[in-house]
Design a protein around this motif. Sequence first.
Motif, PDB file in Angstrom:
ATOM      1  N   LYS A  64       0.812  -1.222   0.000  1.00 18.22           N
ATOM      2  CA  LYS A  64       0.000   0.000   0.000  1.00 18.22           C
ATOM      3  C   LYS A  64       0.842   1.267   0.000  1.00 18.22           C
ATOM      4  N   LYS A  66       3.082   4.029  -1.594  1.00 13.62           N
ATOM      5  CA  LYS A  66       3.224   4.578  -2.942  1.00 13.62           C
ATOM      6  C   LYS A  66       4.533   5.334  -3.051  1.00 13.62           C
ATOM      7  N   ARG A  67       5.003   5.493  -4.261  1.00 10.35           N
ATOM      8  CA  ARG A  67       6.248   6.218  -4.512  1.00 10.35           C
ATOM      9  C   ARG A  67       6.192   7.626  -3.917  1.00 10.35           C
TER      10      ARG A  67
END
Length: 100
Positions: A64, A66-67
């Motif tokens: 879950k 994110k970048r």
Amino acid sequence: MKSTEKKIDVREIRRKLGLNQSQFWSQIGVTQSGGSRYESGRNIPRPVQALLRLVHIEQVDISKVKREDLEVSEYLKKSDPEMFKTLKKEARAARKQVKK
């Protein structure tokens, strides 16, 4: 590993979680044989140590993440270390409250 750093016993963490080597190591992208070598005393690279801490100790679901989350985290860490520490403590406290 620096002599002042505490060496973690990953085998003990894995056993406490009740996971076999494949289950434990695959969650962070390490093969069973690679994990076996780490459990036998081979030095664990820092990125793998970080993933171990996040996934198996902090219980973060890395699927879950994110970048953008990582970029914001790195920015805060570099630009305002005190705020980063404060937010980290608050997040940890909030996670503990959720677990209760």
